[in-house]
Motif scaffolding. Structure first.
Motif: not given
Length: 799
Positions: A212, A221, A224, A227, A238-240, A262, A326, A482, A484
């Motif tokens: 990702g 993140i 997935n 992604i 994606i949700t960060l 983020p 998002n 980052t 995941i």
């Protein structure tokens, strides 16, 4: 007299052609990156101009204004601020995963501070940028004229780095936009090497190597699925989430420390959001919020009150602030000057094809250079083998030109070879130098053989591509920043930590008392009051309140106290502060089912608009629900499936009955479509969704009315005049309702008296039948009529 040089052109043709040219210019020359080097024209020109100025990583920095001036004067005839802003972003470690410009001075901060003026800052190429520019002098890429034709500039850089993926790109063109997130260089190169070894590799297999995006600001993140969607289709969401930890500060108190935020979120904006949510009471048990960031890294400290639950507060921060947000992915880039949305494999394939092309062109250039050198060495070899003859030819010649011609004729050499022989220095004629000449000839022939093998073998070519990628990885690779979280269920805020997630029933009364109960049995109204709206949902659903001015206000169901038994609820004003000129038209609980369906709105002027329910989900307490014309008002809001039927009624007694699918769904901030064509001074007074209703009830302010079968109201096309619902035009209708036989309606007089009446008791006539007295009034007039909600176990959401 007519000028023959003037050609008449239709204005629509001129506008169309001009706009198309403008669109193409924005798409190709400004807004979108090239899939090969991942750069937009302005970034490409900045890097090329910086190299031409000699500002390499091992050279001193120079004023940014010098670079901007070079770019503007030679390659990019646009604004200086646009060029400088682009260069600033290329130098920011929180904007670029791998910085392309090495900035010296104030280039802005993650707080949202802007960079210092370009006369104060200095810059040069970052080390990795050399890899984007390497071999550019060896005919590896095409060049084109600059804007005035005085210079040449590259159409693309011969990048050895997969820059489109590792640094990402975002831009808005005409009718399209791109948003490609940054990735980790090691992962992308490993993916390229896998694809190089197996062209049939699947995207799922590639995701084992490239899991990702990897943002320069780190973060997490969550889930997935987005992604996977982006990598397979080129589009996804994606949700960060920011990264945080909980620290113990003693005496039963704890603090939340945010260490990563983020991507593209301003730190100062996040702190303001946190403070604002505390001020509004959305988050409690916070005693202090402060910024302790320094050179060692980002640190936002949130001190909690004694015995506060940090997990609950952290999850509320995710819900109500940008600490969790998002990000939409749209992997669109230029491929052969055409914009295309690509999956991850296509992007990787495009880069590998480009690297093969660059290496092939470089090899061809080196081969031609080597053959030219071999040609000269062969001529020199001929000369050293017949040295005395060469000396005699030169001595007997009258001029250098004559000597060149004589050498060509007598030694059987070319013009270039003869010039090389004439230019040879005497010291090159000693035996050691002659031996070196033979060694050079042997070496250059080996080089030619090697270069030809590259051009003749795809396997050797691929090995070179792989070796160069490995070299890039070893020189510039770093660890992922980052994290995941693969479990998509964690993308949702842990609701059980916020509040118990359970089924609720929300009711709103005529007197604006709102109540949250656990069942329909506990729904009731107070004296001289009645329930106007009732909806089922869950404790974490948003409750939407639509007003006559086209606004939508929201609170969350769990914010309402739960009441049981005889309680009437609480005044809505305790939870929602409405402006004096606004009146609530509808209440809807935004359940998952409603999000999947439509929220449909009708207005006084006859406009009807439907929008996906999910578009009303917002962390903002007030949003625009519909774009109204001056003087228009909302008269009704309903949840629809897309396959319902609509019945509009007007003050003059006209009705129109049409299918919902005649209305196209649009966004929130739109006007919608015309539902009914109104006469002058007429207005829409009612909006009904015809599901299984059998009766249409028409009532006037004088208390007169009738009940007619729905079958009398024939289906028509929208935007017609409609059908009359009464034969006597002396009455003005107050409301038109669709109902079941066993439904009840409530009538409110201007003195505040409330009358309840069963639909069965209303006089039944045909559509054009007479209006009869349904309720006896003294000097009062009716001001409002409501069909009472069906209080049964079969009540549907937002009934």
């Amino acid at each position: 007299m007519k000028d023959k040089n003037i050609m008449p052109v239709a204005i629509e043709d001129k506008m169309r052609n001009s706009y198309l040219n403008y669109s193409l210019s924005v798409i190709i020359d400004r807004a979108l990156p090239d899939v090969r080097d991942g750069l937009k024209p302005v970034h490409r020109r900045i890097l090329y101009a910086t190299k031409k100025l000699g500002l390499l990583p091992n050279k001193p920095h120079k004023k940014s204004a010098r670079i901007v001036g070079e770019v503007l004067g030679k390659y990019h005839p646009h604004g200086d601020s646009a060029v400088y802003n682009a260069m600033v972003r290329m130098a920011q470690d929180f904007s670029q995963r791998y910085q392309l410009i090495d900035g010296h001075g104030n280039f802005g901060s993650i707080d949202g501070d802007s960079a210092a003026a370009m006369r104060y800052t200095e810059a040069r190429l970052a080390t990795i940028s050399e890899e984007l520019l390497q071999d550019i002098e060896e005919e590896t890429v095409d060049f084109t004229d600059n804007f005035d034709g005085s210079l040449q500039e590259p159409t693309v850089l011969p990048s050895r780095v997969p820059n489109l993926l590792i640094n990402g790109s975002s831009g808005i063109a005409v009718g399209m936009s791109t948003n490609i997130p940054p990735h980790n260089l090691v992962e992308v190169i490993d993916g390229l090497i896998k694809l190089l070894a197996d062209n049939d590799i699947t995207i799922e297999e590639l995701m084992n190597t490239i899991p990702g995006p990897d943002f320069p600001t780190g973060g997490v993140i969550v889930g997935n699925d987005g992604i996977k969607s982006a990598y397979k289709t080129g589009k996804g969401k994606i949700t960060l989430r920011g990264k945080s930890e909980i620290e113990d500060r003693g005496r039963g108190r704890e603090r939340i420390v945010i260490t990563e935020i983020p991507y593209q979120l301003s730190k100062s904006k996040l702190i303001e959001e946190i403070a604002d949510t505390v001020k509004k009471g959305k988050i409690d048990n916070i005693s202090d919020v402060r910024d302790e960031s320094d050179r060692d890294g980002l640190r936002i400290v949130i001190d909690l009150k004694k015995k506060a639950n940090p997990t609950i507060i952290l999850n509320r921060l995710y819900k109500y602030t940008s600490l969790q947000s998002n990000m939409r992915i749209n992997m669109l880039a230029l491929v052969k000057q055409q914009p295309k949305v690509m999956n991850i494999k296509k992007i990787l394939e495009s880069f590998l094809d480009f690297r093969r092309e660059v290496i092939t062109r470089r090899t061809r250039y080196k081969l031609n250079t080597a053959k030219d050198k071999e040609h000269l060495l062969i001529g020199l070899k001929k000369a050293t083998d017949q040295l005395d003859k060469v000396i005699q030819i030169i001595r007997s010649s009258k001029s250098p030109k004559d000597a060149r011609k004589n050498l060509q004729r007598k030694l059987e050499v070319t013009k270039k070879q003869s010039e090389a022989i004439l230019n040879i220095r005497l010291q090159k004629l000693v035996s050691l130098e002659i031996q070196k000449l033979e060694d050079d000839l042997k070496e250059i022939r080996a080089t030619i053989k090697h270069l030809e093998s590259i051009l003749n073998s795809s396997e050797i070519l691929n090995n070179i591509v792989r070796d160069e990628l490995i070299e890039i990885k070893e020189n510039y690779g770093d660890k992922r920043k980052t994290k995941i979280l693969a479990d998509d269920s964690k993308a949702e805020i842990e609701k059980e930590d916020l509040i118990k997630d359970k089924e609720v029933v929300i009711s709103l009364s005529y007197r604006n008392y709102i109540k949250r109960a656990d069942s329909l049995e506990n729904v009731r109204s107070g004296k001289n009051d009645f329930i106007t709206h009732i909806s089922k949902g869950r404790s974490l659903d948003q409750i939407l309140f639509f007003t006559n001015t086209g606004q939508s206000y929201s609170i969350t169901a769990h914010e309402l106290p739960e009441h049981h038994g005889l309680s009437n609820g609480d005044p809505l004003t305790q939870f929602l502060k409405l402006p004096m000129n606004e009146k609530i038209v509808a209440m809807i609980v935004l359940t998952e089912q409603v999000k999947d369906n439509y929220i449909t709105i009708a207005t006084k002027d006859g406009q009807v608009k439907k929008t996906k329910g999910e578009e009303y989900e917002s962390t903002i307490s007030s949003i625009k629900a519909i774009n109204l014309n001056d003087g228009d008002e909302v008269v009704g809001v309903k949840v629809t499936t897309g396959n319902n039927q609509i019945l509009l009624g007007t003050k003059e007694g006209y009705t129109i009955h049409f299918k919902e699918d005649e209305i196209n769904d649009t966004g929130r901030n739109t006007k919608g479509s015309k539902g009914i064509n109104l006469n002058n001074n007429d207005k829409v007074i009612s909006f009904n969704i015809v599901k299984d209703d059998k009766i249409v009830v028409s009532l006037t302010k004088e208390g007169r009315g009738k009940a007619s079968p729905i079958d009398d109201y024939t289906l028509q096309k929208r935007n017609g005049k409609g059908l009359q619902t009464m034969s006597n035009d002396k009455y003005k209708l107050l409301d038109i309702l669709t109902a079941h036989e066993n439904d009840k309606i409530a009538l409110v007089s201007d003195s505040g008296e409330i009358f309840e009446k069963e639909v069965n008791d209303i006089t039944s006539t045909k559509r054009l039948g007479s209006m009869y007295t349904q309720v006896k009034l003294t000097d009062d007039e009716l001001i409002e009529i409501h069909r009472l909600p069906r209080l049964s176990s079969t009540t549907k959401d937002n009934d």
